[in-house]
Design a protein around this motif. Sequence first.
Motif, PDB file in Angstrom:
ATOM      1  N   ILE A   1       0.854  -1.193   0.000  1.00  0.00           N
ATOM      2  CA  ILE A   1       0.000   0.000   0.000  1.00  0.00           C
ATOM      3  C   ILE A   1       0.887   1.239   0.000  1.00  0.00           C
ATOM      4  CG2 ILE A   1      -1.859   1.234   1.170  1.00  0.00           C
ATOM      5  CD1 ILE A   1      -2.665  -1.301   2.539  1.00  0.00           C
ATOM      6  N   GLU A   2       0.563   2.186  -0.872  1.00  0.00           N
ATOM      7  CA  GLU A   2       1.314   3.440  -0.907  1.00  0.00           C
ATOM      8  C   GLU A   2       1.207   4.170   0.440  1.00  0.00           C
ATOM      9  OE1 GLU A   2       3.367   5.282  -2.097  1.00  0.00           O
ATOM     10  OE2 GLU A   2       3.759   4.663  -4.135  1.00  0.00           O
ATOM     11  N   LYS A   3       2.215   4.969   0.713  1.00  0.00           N
ATOM     12  CA  LYS A   3       2.165   5.826   1.889  1.00  0.00           C
ATOM     13  C   LYS A   3       1.305   7.048   1.593  1.00  0.00           C
ATOM     14  CE  LYS A   3       3.658   9.214   0.732  1.00  0.00           C
ATOM     15  NZ  LYS A   3       3.381  10.099  -0.442  1.00  0.00           N
ATOM     16  N   PRO A   4       0.649   7.681   2.550  1.00  0.00           N
ATOM     17  CA  PRO A   4       0.431   7.190   3.904  1.00  0.00           C
ATOM     18  C   PRO A   4      -0.582   6.036   3.871  1.00  0.00           C
ATOM     19  CG  PRO A   4      -0.888   9.154   3.521  1.00  0.00           C
ATOM     20  CD  PRO A   4      -0.078   8.951   2.279  1.00  0.00           C
ATOM     21  N   LEU A   5      -0.479   5.119   4.850  1.00  0.00           N
ATOM     22  CA  LEU A   5      -1.390   3.969   4.879  1.00  0.00           C
ATOM     23  C   LEU A   5      -2.837   4.453   4.729  1.00  0.00           C
ATOM     24  CD1 LEU A   5      -1.879   0.935   5.364  1.00  0.00           C
ATOM     25  CD2 LEU A   5      -1.877   1.423   7.821  1.00  0.00           C
ATOM     26  N   ALA A   6      -3.186   5.514   5.470  1.00  0.00           N
ATOM     27  CA  ALA A   6      -4.511   6.139   5.382  1.00  0.00           C
ATOM     28  C   ALA A   6      -4.346   7.561   5.899  1.00  0.00           C
ATOM     29  CB  ALA A   6      -5.517   5.367   6.235  1.00  0.00           C
ATOM     30  N   THR A   7      -5.388   8.375   5.737  1.00  0.00           N
ATOM     31  CA  THR A   7      -5.278   9.755   6.218  1.00  0.00           C
ATOM     32  C   THR A   7      -6.126  10.013   7.465  1.00  0.00           C
ATOM     33  OG1 THR A   7      -6.896  10.382   4.545  1.00  0.00           O
ATOM     34  CG2 THR A   7      -4.590  10.805   4.022  1.00  0.00           C
ATOM     35  N   THR A   8      -6.622   8.932   8.085  1.00  0.00           N
ATOM     36  CA  THR A   8      -7.158   9.049   9.444  1.00  0.00           C
ATOM     37  C   THR A   8      -6.679   7.818  10.209  1.00  0.00           C
ATOM     38  OG1 THR A   8      -9.211   7.791   9.136  1.00  0.00           O
ATOM     39  CG2 THR A   8      -9.304  10.135   8.588  1.00  0.00           C
ATOM     40  N   SER A   9      -6.498   7.992  11.528  1.00  0.00           N
ATOM     41  CA  SER A   9      -6.030   6.844  12.303  1.00  0.00           C
ATOM     42  C   SER A   9      -7.110   5.768  12.381  1.00  0.00           C
ATOM     43  CB  SER A   9      -5.541   7.268  13.693  1.00  0.00           C
ATOM     44  OG  SER A   9      -6.498   8.050  14.312  1.00  0.00           O
ATOM     45  N   ALA A  10      -8.388   6.172  12.298  1.00  0.00           N
ATOM     46  CA  ALA A  10      -9.466   5.164  12.328  1.00  0.00           C
ATOM     47  C   ALA A  10      -9.387   4.266  11.090  1.00  0.00           C
ATOM     48  CB  ALA A  10     -10.821   5.865  12.391  1.00  0.00           C
ATOM     49  N   GLU A  11      -9.150   4.862   9.919  1.00  0.00           N
ATOM     50  CA  GLU A  11      -9.035   4.054   8.687  1.00  0.00           C
ATOM     51  C   GLU A  11      -7.782   3.184   8.730  1.00  0.00           C
ATOM     52  OE1 GLU A  11      -9.339   6.279   5.065  1.00  0.00           O
ATOM     53  OE2 GLU A  11     -11.449   6.774   5.409  1.00  0.00           O
ATOM     54  N   ALA A  12      -6.692   3.744   9.245  1.00  0.00           N
ATOM     55  CA  ALA A  12      -5.447   2.958   9.325  1.00  0.00           C
ATOM     56  C   ALA A  12      -5.668   1.731  10.202  1.00  0.00           C
ATOM     57  CB  ALA A  12      -4.317   3.829   9.874  1.00  0.00           C
ATOM     58  N   GLN A  13      -6.405   1.924  11.319  1.00  0.00           N
ATOM     59  CA  GLN A  13      -6.649   0.795  12.223  1.00  0.00           C
ATOM     60  C   GLN A  13      -7.521  -0.266  11.549  1.00  0.00           C
ATOM     61  OE1 GLN A  13      -4.987   0.385  15.120  1.00  0.00           O
ATOM     62  NE2 GLN A  13      -5.859  -1.680  15.016  1.00  0.00           N
ATOM     63  N   GLN A  14      -8.469   0.166  10.721  1.00  0.00           N
ATOM     64  CA  GLN A  14      -9.304  -0.818   9.992  1.00  0.00           C
ATOM     65  C   GLN A  14      -8.442  -1.677   9.076  1.00  0.00           C
ATOM     66  OE1 GLN A  14     -13.186   0.273   8.194  1.00  0.00           O
ATOM     67  NE2 GLN A  14     -12.750   2.332   8.905  1.00  0.00           N
ATOM     68  N   ILE A  15      -7.449  -1.056   8.449  1.00  0.00           N
ATOM     69  CA  ILE A  15      -6.573  -1.827   7.545  1.00  0.00           C
ATOM     70  C   ILE A  15      -5.717  -2.793   8.367  1.00  0.00           C
ATOM     71  CG2 ILE A  15      -4.701  -1.697   5.837  1.00  0.00           C
ATOM     72  CD1 ILE A  15      -5.841   1.029   4.949  1.00  0.00           C
ATOM     73  N   VAL A  16      -5.170  -2.316   9.495  1.00  0.00           N
ATOM     74  CA  VAL A  16      -4.374  -3.196  10.368  1.00  0.00           C
ATOM     75  C   VAL A  16      -5.219  -4.402  10.782  1.00  0.00           C
ATOM     76  CG1 VAL A  16      -3.286  -3.375  12.652  1.00  0.00           C
ATOM     77  CG2 VAL A  16      -2.891  -1.345  11.246  1.00  0.00           C
ATOM     78  N   ASP A  17      -6.466  -4.145  11.207  1.00  0.00           N
ATOM     79  CA  ASP A  17      -7.333  -5.232  11.678  1.00  0.00           C
ATOM     80  C   ASP A  17      -7.618  -6.226  10.547  1.00  0.00           C
ATOM     81  OD1 ASP A  17      -7.368  -4.034  14.134  1.00  0.00           O
ATOM     82  OD2 ASP A  17      -9.356  -3.111  13.888  1.00  0.00           O
ATOM     83  N   ALA A  18      -7.880  -5.710   9.337  1.00  0.00           N
ATOM     84  CA  ALA A  18      -8.195  -6.605   8.208  1.00  0.00           C
ATOM     85  C   ALA A  18      -6.976  -7.454   7.838  1.00  0.00           C
ATOM     86  CB  ALA A  18      -8.655  -5.791   7.007  1.00  0.00           C
ATOM     87  N   VAL A  19      -5.795  -6.859   7.880  1.00  0.00           N
ATOM     88  CA  VAL A  19      -4.563  -7.595   7.567  1.00  0.00           C
ATOM     89  C   VAL A  19      -4.354  -8.705   8.600  1.00  0.00           C
ATOM     90  CG1 VAL A  19      -2.031  -7.346   7.609  1.00  0.00           C
ATOM     91  CG2 VAL A  19      -3.420  -5.759   6.270  1.00  0.00           C
ATOM     92  N   ASN A  20      -4.534  -8.368   9.883  1.00  0.00           N
ATOM     93  CA  ASN A  20      -4.303  -9.357  10.939  1.00  0.00           C
ATOM     94  C   ASN A  20      -5.371 -10.455  10.916  1.00  0.00           C
ATOM     95  OD1 ASN A  20      -2.034  -8.025  11.739  1.00  0.00           O
ATOM     96  ND2 ASN A  20      -3.036  -6.869  13.373  1.00  0.00           N
TER      97      ASN A  20
END
Length: 324
Positions: free
Chosen positions: A89-108
């Motif tokens: 995924i290109e940087k930044p992972l997301a532009t809100t921490s809530a969206e970034a956490q959703q991606i972390v959760d989906a990956v895990n």
Amino acid sequence: MRVGIVGSGLRGQMYGQALSRVSDVEVAGMCDLSDRARASAAERFVGPVLSSHQELYALGLDAVVIATPDFAHLTPALDAANAGLHLMIEKPLATTSAEAQQIVDAVNTNVVSCLVAFENRWNPHFLKVRALIDSGELGDIVSVSAVLSNTYFVPESMLSWSAKSSPGWFLMPHTLDLAMWLADSAPASATARGHKGILAARGIDTWDSVDALVELESGAVVNLRSSWILPTSSPHIVDFRLEVIGTKGSARIDMSDQGLHTSTDRFASHWALSAQVDGIGQGMAEWMVQSWARHLVAGDPVGPGAEHGAVITKTIEDIHNALD
Ligand SMILES: NC(=O)c1ccc[n+]([C@@H]2O[C@H](COP(=O)([O-])OP(=O)(O)OC[C@H]3O[C@@H](n4cnc5c(N)ncnc54)[C@H](O)[C@@H]3O)[C@@H](O)[C@H]2O)c1
């Protein structure tokens, strides 16, 4: 390994070309929402260029590269992870921490791998500094300062979506990642000041320039500046310099000056690291995506991963909150 590319703009096309030379890797297709980007990609790429990531994922893939604009990584990333596809995924992972956490959760949850494209970790200049730090030559890192800025060309001509990003979101993830990697530490606090008004008056409602001060858990202090209003007469569209100070020594990198200058109607400097060899672009982004693909083929771990990307997103969010 069949790889799909979501977003066939500047970065997506570059990744497609770089991956075309990796053994055991097939670029199975690309997709883009825009007719113009699809037409441009179709001129250079022999495979299918589709109009949605859903159609692309239906081709049967092992992995995807997400190269959509900063604010548009979430949906293709979640759908890919939920389909069991490995991600870059290109940087930044997301532009809100809530969206970034959703991606972390989906990956895990889906047990897929993820690399966030902090390409400077494949840059020989920074690898050399990392090796000097590992050897103990610089001692403990106490300070990192970095400038990564662009001329008006980037917000006004290169990015159609610059008003939905900022120099903080587009550029600072790189320098924050470098500071964390070189100092081997995570942010403890962040504050910032910025300037707004010049780009807004030119029709792009975003920050002109951002100065951030980040304290790392190690105690190292990180000083970052990213601006989007450098004059177009600057020698290059990117100004990129970093200094790291340790208890025993310091190192200074000037990526803006790669030793190649021309004087025509004006003075210019050029990025030697973007030259082509055998028709394929060279440089850290190409080396990163090729290394990522080779690691996946070999079944080796990849990184920096989604958790790290989420820390960067949270800190850049804190920096923007401090600006408001
Ligand atoms: N590391 C670097 O130096 C660097 C440089 C440039 C861009 N980037 C990053 O790469 C990403 C892409 O940037 P770019 O310069 O290629 O932008 P770009 O505008 O050239 O390309 C992005 C493309 O994504 C398409 N798109 C948007 N939403 C989509 C969706 N849901 N599905 C499919 N396609 C979609 C757009 O139509 C566009 O063609 C950004 O996150 C940016 O920050 C990194």
